[in-house]
Design a protein around this motif. Structure first.
Motif, PDB file in Angstrom:
ATOM      1  N   LEU A  10      -5.192  47.232  -7.477  1.00  0.00           N
ATOM      2  CA  LEU A  10      -5.112  45.919  -6.771  1.00  0.00           C
ATOM      3  C   LEU A  10      -6.427  45.236  -6.893  1.00  0.00           C
ATOM      4  N   LEU A  11      -7.635  46.114  -6.396  1.00  0.00           N
ATOM      5  CA  LEU A  11      -8.789  45.275  -6.522  1.00  0.00           C
ATOM      6  C   LEU A  11      -9.161  44.692  -8.078  1.00  0.00           C
TER       7      LEU A  11
ATOM      8  N   VAL B 131      -0.159  39.085  -5.387  1.00  0.00           N
ATOM      9  CA  VAL B 131      -0.899  39.661  -4.493  1.00  0.00           C
ATOM     10  C   VAL B 131      -1.970  38.713  -3.944  1.00  0.00           C
ATOM     11  N   ASP B 132      -2.565  37.710  -4.766  1.00  0.00           N
ATOM     12  CA  ASP B 132      -3.517  36.757  -4.083  1.00  0.00           C
ATOM     13  C   ASP B 132      -2.776  35.981  -3.046  1.00  0.00           C
ATOM     14  N   ARG B 133      -1.533  35.503  -3.129  1.00  0.00           N
ATOM     15  CA  ARG B 133      -0.871  34.866  -1.831  1.00  0.00           C
ATOM     16  C   ARG B 133      -1.005  35.777  -0.870  1.00  0.00           C
ATOM     17  N   ILE B 134      -0.541  37.064  -0.940  1.00  0.00           N
ATOM     18  CA  ILE B 134      -0.503  37.943   0.301  1.00  0.00           C
ATOM     19  C   ILE B 134      -1.924  38.114   0.949  1.00  0.00           C
ATOM     20  N   VAL B 135      -2.744  38.422   0.056  1.00  0.00           N
ATOM     21  CA  VAL B 135      -4.058  38.711   0.464  1.00  0.00           C
ATOM     22  C   VAL B 135      -4.824  37.543   1.216  1.00  0.00           C
ATOM     23  N   ARG B 136      -4.422  36.304   0.856  1.00  0.00           N
ATOM     24  CA  ARG B 136      -4.995  34.898   1.421  1.00  0.00           C
ATOM     25  C   ARG B 136      -4.318  34.881   2.736  1.00  0.00           C
ATOM     26  N   ALA B 137      -3.095  35.184   2.953  1.00  0.00           N
ATOM     27  CA  ALA B 137      -2.405  35.312   4.335  1.00  0.00           C
ATOM     28  C   ALA B 137      -2.837  36.161   5.272  1.00  0.00           C
ATOM     29  N   ALA B 138      -3.047  37.316   4.740  1.00  0.00           N
ATOM     30  CA  ALA B 138      -3.798  38.314   5.564  1.00  0.00           C
ATOM     31  C   ALA B 138      -4.987  37.986   6.065  1.00  0.00           C
ATOM     32  N   ILE B 139      -5.985  37.507   5.192  1.00  0.00           N
ATOM     33  CA  ILE B 139      -7.027  36.924   5.617  1.00  0.00           C
ATOM     34  C   ILE B 139      -7.250  35.755   6.662  1.00  0.00           C
ATOM     35  N   GLU B 140      -6.007  34.988   6.560  1.00  0.00           N
ATOM     36  CA  GLU B 140      -5.842  33.841   7.420  1.00  0.00           C
ATOM     37  C   GLU B 140      -5.657  34.505   9.000  1.00  0.00           C
TER      38      GLU B 140
END
Length: 276
Positions: free
Chosen positions: A28-29, A46-55
């Motif tokens: 993933l990284l 993956v990028d959308r999921i990660v961005r949502a998690a950061i939010e």
């Protein structure tokens, strides 16, 4: 699950990096061709999921972070996330690597090595203020992602060639980032105090000031009284995170400069960026 740790009678949530499956986390990284699982739906990534998690972490803190909460933010079913991300530990590692990629890394910074270290400190300070949940992360087992690696390489290059050994270079970066971590924690706690207590600093002091006259004993505590008054007049507060950062950073840099000067004196030459 995050570990609950009590420090100075304050319970905090501590999350550890590097808990996920190594192969899946690294896939993933580094966004390799290896799939974490079956092919997913086109509207997710993956990028959308990660961005949502950061939010979620930015807005609600690490204690609120879960696969279900991230799915809710994206408006999808929780199970659909597992098509792209094996689980929360792997997601967390990618979150860390992603935000570490936000620090600016200009090629030219005025002021020699000292100016470069100051720029690095300010970038890390700003990063913690943008993402306070980073202060709850134990990174003794670092995330081995591209952004973390690039950040570390950039920070080391800021002091490469100034006369320090490789171990000393690593120690200097650890000193700078550790100092920033500590002062940023104070800044975040001060910023959150009003929200969590429902009282501004001014209101708190107004409520307590009538009692200070009863307990303050100038004869018994002359130094504390004098210094406390001077600080209050200068900073308009008992504690200023910004002042602690600015004052402390210069003193840390002074100490590093003494080390560099000692190395130069012992070696009989000035560091690379101090020579004419």
């Amino acid at each position: 699950m995050p570990e609950r740790r009590t420090v100075y009678r304050t319970t905090v949530t501590v999350e550890y990096s590097g808990k996920g499956d190594p192969a899946r986390s690294l896939a993933l990284l580094w966004r390799t061709g290896e799939r974490a699982s079956r092919k997913g739906k086109p509207e997710l990534s993956v990028d959308r999921i990660v961005r949502a998690a950061i939010e979620v972490a930015d807005a609600e803190g690490l204690q609120a972070l879960s696969m279900r909460r991230v799915a809710e933010r994206l408006g999808v079913g929780t199970m659909s996330l597992y098509t792209y991300v094996p689980g929360k530990p792997e997601l967390f590692d990618v979150m860390l690597d992603t935000v570490y990629g936000e620090t600016a890394r200009p090629p030219d910074v005025p002021g020699g090595w000292r100016g470069r270290l100051e720029q690095i400190a300010r970038e890390n300070w700003a990063l913690y203020l943008r993402h306070p949940w980073l202060l709850q992360v134990a990174t003794s087992r670092p995330v081995l992602g591209p952004n973390v690696t690039a950040k570390y390489d950039y920070e080391l290059r800021a002091i490469d060639g100034i006369g320090l050994t490789d171990v000393e270079m690593d120690s200097v970066i650890t000193l700078i980032t550790g100092f920033v971590h500590g002062t940023a924690r104070g800044a975040v706690e001060a910023a959150q105090a009003e929200t969590r207590t429902g009282m501004t600093d001014e209101q708190w002091w107004a409520a307590h000031s009538p009692f200070l006259g009863r307990i303050a004993d100038v004869d018994r505590y002359p130094t504390a009284t004098r210094v406390g008054q001077a600080v209050g007049e200068e900073l308009n507060a008992a504690y200023s995170p910004e002042h602690a950062f600015e004052f402390g950073l210069q003193r840390v840099l002074d100490g590093i400069e003494a080390l560099v000067d000692n190395r130069a004196a012992a070696g009989g030459q000035a560091p690379d960026d101090a020579r004419p």
